[in-house]
Design an enzyme around this catalytic site. Structure first.
Site, mmCIF file in Angstrom:
data_model
loop_
_atom_site.group_PDB
_atom_site.id
_atom_site.type_symbol
_atom_site.label_atom_id
_atom_site.label_comp_id
_atom_site.label_asym_id
_atom_site.label_seq_id
_atom_site.Cartn_x
_atom_site.Cartn_y
_atom_site.Cartn_z
ATOM 1 N NE ARG A 269 -3.868 -0.002 2.124
ATOM 2 C CZ ARG A 269 -4.842 0.134 2.998
ATOM 3 N NH1 ARG A 269 -5.107 -0.826 3.840
ATOM 4 N NH2 ARG A 269 -5.547 1.240 3.043
ATOM 5 C CG MET B 243 -5.608 -4.314 -12.380
ATOM 6 S SD MET B 243 -4.553 -4.732 -13.786
ATOM 7 C CE MET B 243 -4.535 -3.158 -14.667
ATOM 8 N NE ARG B 244 -1.667 0.304 -3.801
ATOM 9 C CZ ARG B 244 -1.718 1.604 -3.615
ATOM 10 N NH1 ARG B 244 -2.719 2.297 -4.092
ATOM 11 N NH2 ARG B 244 -0.755 2.227 -2.976
ATOM 12 C CB ALA B 245 1.933 -2.827 -9.469
ATOM 13 C CB VAL C 71 1.948 2.813 -8.170
ATOM 14 C CG1 VAL C 71 3.155 3.498 -7.552
ATOM 15 C CG2 VAL C 71 0.834 2.712 -7.144
#
Ligand SMILES: [Zn+2]
Length: 649
Positions: free
Chosen positions: A193, A273-275, A278
């Site tokens: 996170r 999919m957060r990576a 970012v």
């Protein structure tokens, strides 16, 4: 600036850290920085120096929540606002021992009761709005606080529900956490996170070290003069942050680069999919920072190096640095996959090139491969499974962790009582209410006596000491049982690591027991000892239990609030008595009874296999007053959930 802090421009080395901080200053949506590194690497100096570079902010004059007077938070508890003022962006530090009230705010009980109003006292989440929130040793912060912190960081708002009062206010900040991995790792789901992660270490190069010392001494001798000498360079950086923020919305992300980002993230095996998001945001911030109007391959590479290494699915015992090689490979693969795309001309002529010293986009050569990386794990035991949670019954008061139930400053509120942490408003009012007439109450204010006050009892989880007593004798070595045993113990150790337990290891083999690993917080050390475990010989079970008992007694003196869980891994076939001429199994049962008398919670992992069962481990389980678990049941985890496997005496 009230004091002359160490100037950001004067920081030597730490290129990744400086880049990560500056890019977050340009694009707050990146999601903060986690700084990992040994002590004495000036992590906090660099973070503080960054805060001094941030542009001053306009705030509503009467607002404790730092509302922007031009766009005040419509739900601000201090609304409506009047007047405006300007102040530097703040750096707010969250101390590792802080309670929930300190972080999210609290009800001002005195005002609430005496004036009959609900009064909310803002916490650090309010103070950090539009500034930097800095958590040193974030890995030691209570899980519950970390969750609150990261929720606020993700939503840009803080929500507080207390004793029937609900408050919500804007809380957008640049989150920077630092940690020393030697003192325990962050849970993987928290690692993920943080937007970016950087590793810092003191420079090994003599010239660099000399320069660090030279500047530090010059700063200490004359902080104001030193800061003055670097003021222009810092002002230039500050102006560049402002310019990059303004340029950011206009930065284009060409489809080819978007596909490159997706390819790198896919190849690097990240969760979700957060990576990708970012990396995309970081690459755009990097393009804006260097004055470009579109994201290029170089921007993506810098972003991937900062955003991805901590996001790979990993075993907690993997060393973080080892992923560099995989990242290089993923970047190469992505470059090849995109190689037949349109060859874009360099869109950024060197006109926008920044000064060499502070350039964060200098792409460094990939770190040298760590030669011993793979070899070190060659002797690792069987692939470990996810262990069931063995927990101690009852409620303890130990250090924050994730194993057994505990009264704590940070958990969820359970009930009101005369002992506890914060003040429980409803409980207090309820206690005072029946006496109001007798106390001659007038008006709206309550007549309150000290013994009316009810405290909040919170419950969280504590960490424990898990002491393993592992039978490595001949009978256990037979039929490759030891492979299963080491696999099981590694799984339990991995679990202990995630629950922040201390662990110790007693091994039984030959004529006596050995305290192979005195209680430590380093689970890595325990795994290493286990790897060296040699099997064979006779079974000094009684001696092993007595050794465990002495170890636990010493630990009780050292760390009285940490409760212990003994995990005995054996088939129960004791062959060595405690004294010459004794009965091996009867002696073992006697030692187990002594542990039971001490009130030690215990789990016996029964390793007996084969068609004929002697049930010796069951006899020990009874003697020790603990719970028996079959080796096979220990691994049948996936659905098992929580087992209350241990019973406090
Ligand atoms: Zn406000």
């Amino acid at each position: 600036m009230p004091e002359a802090g160490y100037p950001f421009s004067a920081v030597v080395g730490h290129d990744d850290l400086r880049t990560a901080l500056l890019l977050n200053a340009v694009h707050p949506g990146i999601g903060g920085v986690l700084v990992r590194g040994e002590k004495g690497t000036a992590k906090s100096t660099v973070v503080r120096a960054l805060a001094a570079l941030l542009p001053a902010i306009a705030v509503a004059a009467d607002c404790r929540f730092s509302c922007d007077p031009d766009a005040p938070d419509p739900r601000c508890p201090d609304a409506p606002h009047a007047g405006r003022t300007e102040r530097p962006a703040r750096l707010v530090e969250l101390p590792v021992g802080a309670g929930e009230d300190r972080l999210v705010g609290s009800l001002d009980l005195e005002r609430a009761l005496r004036e009959g109003v609900r009064a909310f006292q803002p916490g650090l989440l309010a103070a950090a709005h539009r500034g930097v929130l800095y958590v040193d040793e974030v890995n030691l912060l209570h899980d519950h606080l970390v969750d609150l912190l990261l929720d606020a960081a993700a939503m840009g708002r803080a929500h507080i529900e207390r004793e029937g009062v609900s408050v919500s206010h804007a809380s957008a900040f640049l989150l920077v956490g630092t940690m020393n991995p030697e003192e325990g790792e962050l849970r993987p789901q928290l690692l993920d996170r943080f937007g970016l992660t950087v590793e810092v270490r003191a420079a090994r190069d003599v010239d660099t070290r000399a320069e660090v010392i030279r500047r530090r001494l010059a700063y200490e001798a004359d902080p104001v003069g030193f800061a003055g000498a670097w003021a222009d360079a810092d002002a230039e950086l500050a102006a560049r942050i402002v310019a990059a923020r303004a340029a950011l919305p206009g930065v284009a992300l060409p489809d080819a680069e978007l596909r490159r980002i997706a390819a790198v993230c896919a190849a690097f095996d990240v969760d979700g999919m957060r990576a990708d998001l970012v990396v995309a945001r970081t690459a755009a911030a990097h393009a804006a920072w260097r004055g470009g109007d579109r994201v290029t391959e170089a921007d993506v590479e810098v972003a991937a190096r900062l955003a991805l290494p901590h996001r790979r699915r990993r075993d907690p015992f993997d060393e973080p640095g080892l992923d560099d090689k995989q990242l290089d490979q993923a970047l190469r693969d992505a470059a090849e996959a995109e190689g037949d795309g349109e060859p874009e001309p360099d869109p950024d002529p060197p006109a926008s090139a920044p000064t060499p010293d502070d350039s964060p986009q200098e792409t460094k050569a990939p770190p040298a491969p760590q030669g011993d990386g793979d070899g070190k794990r060659a002797g690792a035991p069987d692939a470990a499974f996810k262990a069931r949670r063995l927990e101690i019954a009852g409620v303890g008061e130990g250090a924050p962790g994730r194993r057994s139930r505990a009264r704590s400053g940070g958990g969820r509120t359970l009930r009101a009582a005369s002992r506890g942490t914060g003040v429980h408003l409803v409980g207090t009012v309820t206690a005072a209410a029946p006496h109001q007439r007798a106390r001659g109450r007038h008006g709206t204010a309550l007549e309150l006596r000290p013994d009316d006050v009810r405290r909040t009892v919170r419950e969280g989880r504590e960490s424990n000491l898990v002491l393993f007593v592992v039978d490595a004798s001949g009978s256990m070595a037979a039929r490759k049982r030891m492979t299963a045993v080491t696999g099981a113990v590694v799984s339990l150790l991995r679990d202990a690591y995630q629950r922040r337990d201390k662990v110790g290891l007693v091994t039984l083999r030959g004529s006596g027991a050995t305290l192979a690993l005195p209680p430590t917080s380093s689970v890595e050390a325990a795994v290493a000892r286990l790897r060296d475990l040699r099997t064979g010989g006779r079974t000094p079970l009684a001696d092993g239990l007595l050794t465990a008992r002495r170890t636990l007694a010493a630990e009780r003196l050292r760390d009285p609030r940490r409760r212990a869980l003994l995990v005995l891994v054996t088939d129960g076939r004791a062959t060595v008595p405690a004294r010459p001429g004794g009965d091996p199994l009867a002696d073992a049962e006697r030692a187990a009874a002594l542990l039971a008398g001490d009130g030690v919670a215990a789990v016996v992992v029964d390793c007996e296999g084969g068609p004929v069962r002697l049930g010796l481990a069951d006899r020990l389980t009874t003697a020790i007053g603990g719970t028996g678990v079959r080796l096979a049941d220990l691994s049948a985890d996936a659905v098992a959930g929580v087992v209350r496997a241990a019973r406090a005496a």
